[in-house]
Design an enzyme around this catalytic site. Sequence first.
Site, PDB file in Angstrom:
ATOM      1  N   GLU A 111      -8.919  25.684  33.468  1.00 44.89           N
ATOM      2  CA  GLU A 111      -9.152  24.285  33.865  1.00 44.89           C
ATOM      3  C   GLU A 111      -8.087  23.400  33.230  1.00 44.89           C
ATOM      4  O   GLU A 111      -7.602  23.713  32.155  1.00 44.89           O
ATOM      5  CB  GLU A 111     -10.528  23.818  33.334  1.00 44.89           C
ATOM      6  CG  GLU A 111     -11.663  24.748  33.694  1.00 44.89           C
ATOM      7  CD  GLU A 111     -12.955  24.468  32.901  1.00 44.89           C
ATOM      8  OE1 GLU A 111     -12.959  23.586  32.024  1.00 44.89           O
ATOM      9  OE2 GLU A 111     -13.949  25.149  33.179  1.00 44.89           O
ATOM     10  N   LYS A 113      -7.012  20.285  30.993  1.00 43.88           N
ATOM     11  CA  LYS A 113      -7.725  19.577  29.930  1.00 43.88           C
ATOM     12  C   LYS A 113      -7.496  18.089  30.126  1.00 43.88           C
ATOM     13  O   LYS A 113      -6.427  17.557  29.840  1.00 43.88           O
ATOM     14  CB  LYS A 113      -7.226  20.015  28.566  1.00 43.88           C
ATOM     15  CG  LYS A 113      -8.050  19.393  27.452  1.00 43.88           C
ATOM     16  CD  LYS A 113      -7.734  20.028  26.113  1.00 43.88           C
ATOM     17  CE  LYS A 113      -8.646  19.464  25.047  1.00 43.88           C
ATOM     18  NZ  LYS A 113      -8.576  18.006  24.934  1.00 43.88           N
ATOM     19  N   ASP A 115      -7.629  14.148  29.670  1.00 42.97           N
ATOM     20  CA  ASP A 115      -7.534  13.330  28.474  1.00 42.97           C
ATOM     21  C   ASP A 115      -8.324  12.048  28.694  1.00 42.97           C
ATOM     22  O   ASP A 115      -7.794  11.045  29.152  1.00 42.97           O
ATOM     23  CB  ASP A 115      -6.056  13.024  28.204  1.00 42.97           C
ATOM     24  CG  ASP A 115      -5.827  12.683  26.759  1.00 42.97           C
ATOM     25  OD1 ASP A 115      -6.780  12.794  25.969  1.00 42.97           O
ATOM     26  OD2 ASP A 115      -4.695  12.293  26.428  1.00 42.97           O
ATOM     27  N   TYR A 221     -14.850  13.977  36.011  1.00 44.87           N
ATOM     28  CA  TYR A 221     -14.672  15.367  36.437  1.00 44.87           C
ATOM     29  C   TYR A 221     -15.543  16.241  35.535  1.00 44.87           C
ATOM     30  O   TYR A 221     -15.484  16.122  34.308  1.00 44.87           O
ATOM     31  CB  TYR A 221     -13.202  15.779  36.305  1.00 44.87           C
ATOM     32  CG  TYR A 221     -12.326  15.089  37.324  1.00 44.87           C
ATOM     33  CD1 TYR A 221     -12.087  15.672  38.560  1.00 44.87           C
ATOM     34  CD2 TYR A 221     -11.775  13.845  37.057  1.00 44.87           C
ATOM     35  CE1 TYR A 221     -11.299  15.043  39.507  1.00 44.87           C
ATOM     36  CE2 TYR A 221     -10.992  13.198  37.994  1.00 44.87           C
ATOM     37  CZ  TYR A 221     -10.753  13.798  39.222  1.00 44.87           C
ATOM     38  OH  TYR A 221      -9.990  13.178  40.160  1.00 44.87           O
ATOM     39  N   LYS A 312      -2.701  23.439  24.250  1.00 46.62           N
ATOM     40  CA  LYS A 312      -2.216  22.065  24.356  1.00 46.62           C
ATOM     41  C   LYS A 312      -0.762  22.015  24.806  1.00 46.62           C
ATOM     42  O   LYS A 312       0.051  22.855  24.428  1.00 46.62           O
ATOM     43  CB  LYS A 312      -2.338  21.364  22.989  1.00 46.62           C
ATOM     44  CG  LYS A 312      -3.766  21.258  22.481  1.00 46.62           C
ATOM     45  CD  LYS A 312      -4.596  20.238  23.247  1.00 46.62           C
ATOM     46  CE  LYS A 312      -4.399  18.830  22.773  1.00 46.62           C
ATOM     47  NZ  LYS A 312      -5.131  18.504  21.532  1.00 46.62           N
ATOM     48  N   CYS A 406      27.373 -11.390  22.610  1.00 50.26           N
ATOM     49  CA  CYS A 406      27.370  -9.965  22.965  1.00 50.26           C
ATOM     50  C   CYS A 406      27.866  -9.138  21.785  1.00 50.26           C
ATOM     51  O   CYS A 406      28.935  -9.416  21.252  1.00 50.26           O
ATOM     52  CB  CYS A 406      28.251  -9.719  24.190  1.00 50.26           C
ATOM     53  SG  CYS A 406      28.479  -7.962  24.528  1.00 50.26           S
ATOM     54  N   CYS A 409      31.472  -7.517  23.003  1.00 49.64           N
ATOM     55  CA  CYS A 409      32.672  -8.302  23.301  1.00 49.64           C
ATOM     56  C   CYS A 409      32.625  -9.729  22.759  1.00 49.64           C
ATOM     57  O   CYS A 409      33.598 -10.460  22.864  1.00 49.64           O
ATOM     58  CB  CYS A 409      32.928  -8.326  24.810  1.00 49.64           C
ATOM     59  SG  CYS A 409      31.741  -9.332  25.717  1.00 49.64           S
ATOM     60  N   CYS A 424      24.980 -10.262  28.903  1.00 45.93           N
ATOM     61  CA  CYS A 424      26.299 -10.624  28.401  1.00 45.93           C
ATOM     62  C   CYS A 424      27.062 -11.217  29.569  1.00 45.93           C
ATOM     63  O   CYS A 424      27.040 -10.679  30.674  1.00 45.93           O
ATOM     64  CB  CYS A 424      27.001  -9.374  27.886  1.00 45.93           C
ATOM     65  SG  CYS A 424      28.790  -9.518  27.831  1.00 45.93           S
ATOM     66  N   CYS A 430      34.009  -7.235  29.087  1.00 45.80           N
ATOM     67  CA  CYS A 430      33.194  -6.566  28.066  1.00 45.80           C
ATOM     68  C   CYS A 430      33.375  -5.054  28.174  1.00 45.80           C
ATOM     69  O   CYS A 430      33.146  -4.458  29.217  1.00 45.80           O
ATOM     70  CB  CYS A 430      31.718  -6.925  28.249  1.00 45.80           C
ATOM     71  SG  CYS A 430      30.628  -6.067  27.097  1.00 45.80           S
TER      72      CYS A 430
HETATM   73  C1  9MJ Z   1     -11.531  18.786  29.262  1.00 45.07           C
HETATM   74  N1  9MJ Z   1     -11.386  17.866  28.319  1.00 45.07           N
HETATM   75  O1  9MJ Z   1     -10.960  18.701  30.332  1.00 45.07           O
HETATM   76  C2  9MJ Z   1     -13.845  21.161  28.009  1.00 45.07           C
HETATM   77  N2  9MJ Z   1     -12.390  19.912  28.958  1.00 45.07           N
HETATM   78  O2  9MJ Z   1     -15.487  22.755  27.258  1.00 45.07           O
HETATM   79  C3  9MJ Z   1     -12.589  21.023  29.751  1.00 45.07           C
HETATM   80  N3  9MJ Z   1     -13.175  20.022  27.883  1.00 45.07           N
HETATM   81  C4  9MJ Z   1     -14.807  21.632  27.046  1.00 45.07           C
HETATM   82  N4  9MJ Z   1     -13.494  21.787  29.141  1.00 45.07           N
HETATM   83  C5  9MJ Z   1     -16.297  22.926  26.199  1.00 45.07           C
HETATM   84  N5  9MJ Z   1     -11.965  21.265  30.928  1.00 45.07           N
HETATM   85  C6  9MJ Z   1     -16.129  21.891  25.320  1.00 45.07           C
HETATM   86  C7  9MJ Z   1     -15.171  21.060  25.871  1.00 45.07           C
END
Ligand code: 9MJ
Length: 685
Positions: A111, A113, A115, A221, A312, A406, A409, A424, A430
Amino acid sequence: MNVKQRVEKLREQIRYHNYRYYVLDSPEIPDAEYDRLMRELQTLEAEHPELITPDSPTQRVGAQPLEGFGEVRHEVPMLSLDNAFSDEELAEFDRRVRERLEIDTVEYAAEPKLDGLAISLLYEDGVLVRGATRGDGTTGEDVTLNVRTIESIPLRLMGKDYPKRLEVRGEVVMPLKGFRELNKRQQAEGHKPFVNPRNAAAGSLRQLDPKVTAQRPLEMYCYGIGLVEKGELPDRHSAILARLRDWGLRVYKGVTTVRGLDGCIRYYNTMEKRRDSLPFDIDGVVFKVDSLDEQQRLGYVARAPRWAIARKFPAQEELTRVLDIDVQVGRTGALTPVARLEPVFVGGVTVTNATLHNEDEIRRKDVHIGDWVIVRRAGDVIPEVVSVVKDRRPKDAKPFVMPKKCPVCGSDIERVEGEAVARCTGGLYCEAQRKEAIKHFASRRAMDIEGLGDKLVEQLVDEKLVNDVADLYSLDVDTLAGLERMGRKSAENLIKALEDSKHTTLERFLFALGIREVGEVTARALARAFGTSDTKGMSDKKRVRTDIDRLAKATQEALEAIPDIGPVVAGHIVKFFKQKHNRDVISKLLDAGITWPPQEVAAAQPLQGKTYVLTGTLSSMTRNDAKARLQALGAKVAGSVSAKTSAVIAGEKAGSKLAKAEKLGVPVLSEDDLIKLLEQGEQGT
Ligand code: 9MJ
């Protein structure tokens, strides 16, 4: 049908269309029709308030602002994830999993990750009864009223076979487009912009007034479950996610399964490449052992499962210090303050400079020399200073003062009222502007002089061998070979590249001159308008001069009459040709032998002035081909629908753009219509 039945029927329809629109991104009905259903439901509920239920689609926003958030104890703790920062660490994880399970190859769910902010949703008998933040994993905040405003979260699950109590977990994010728009609004209203989409999502969800949350572009999601009571679920994580999707919850479509470490690494590499084209920020990918039985055998350590890991991406934001702030002079004289940084590894490279954009941005972010700052480098964009860590400001930190002259120059600096950039006024006097002008002239999309890189241009100007772009054509092998770090062979190659570059096109030449705001598109329009096509036995030399003379003599009005050229650009062009030194340089360039072929008679452009939007999948050609063919007939192809759109061309599975077209009353063409349109245009009928 009685009122109660009608109300229930309407709710069922609206829920279904919400799902099509917000979860599948694939609406079936135009917005106007949806609005009619919603209005009818609102009217009936107003007339019969006893029929209102909390899961009615009309009840997303309603309550009064809260005094504070209540606490929620998570019956099943919300865990965090262990991180892997390299393929080696990922391999370690895979090895541990295989050893504990005593198997050779593990099947993982893979999946992105996301943020954002981790959220838990509790459904009882299919009705959303509670939303909570992760908090410390054991206790979170009750944000029920706020999550109810997020349209991709169903207030009631679809289907029937869901457990009696079901906790769904996922990430609430703010898509990048919505984030940029929100920040524009924040600034326009005099509020502080958000530093990044994650902070914006967190800030929006932790609003005491749900009406504010309702106006923020948030999406959720789902990636897992917590509590499950009275109900059967599949025995694989990937199948559970598929089930969540069936119940109307949004699961990212790039979620898949992979086999073994190799599969994980391939998925990571693919997602890293796609990272910058996704509609939201991701900071890595997550691998989870897919079999729940195997998950159980692996168990947990402290606060993280042994069966999952987050691989990461290299961080896109890092902390470092501003050692100094310099001012760079660009090709058009624009002064850009640049922070010189203590070197820091961010976004996969070592960064030593970051742009501060302009004086106002430095004021707004309040950057001092000596400050600790957050630097961001995303994709291939220029690194920038995002914000200052104020409580780390050293006592001797110095504010930045924009120079009055400037720095290269010494000419006066001008800042036009209402513009953010200071410039400038030295023009080609220049040295910095001259160097940039020459680099631009030589660049690939301009005169394409291979081997004439930025460093060499600076060397040539510093050594006073080249003063303007025309001087490039007086260079010889001996002079070049005498330069430091330049071999004879490279010198010969460069002279040949200079010779080759003399055969160009009018549009490239005009672009290469670096007239302010004349990009490739404008250069092409100018070439079409001023290039000679009927040569009438004119010599090439004469014709090439005639092209330039006609452009140089064009008035502001004549230029504005050319499609796509507005008063500002026209003004820059007139000003450029008014300056004698510019005309002299062009004359020298033509004397040196720069030439181009006669202008081709422009093909008929029957779709001139029309703007089309393509959406959905076409079966007989790619969208790019369709775009190129429409453009060749003079049409513009835009990415979004507005009232000015001439027509939307809808292929298979057309989504929200089609709905928008119908809402705005913009004509919609089918693929067959498109083919007819193209064929007619191309045959000149
Ligand atoms: C995120 N942040 O997209 C988990 N997460 O699974 C995904 N976080 C997660 N899985 C277990 N895709 C704890 C956190």
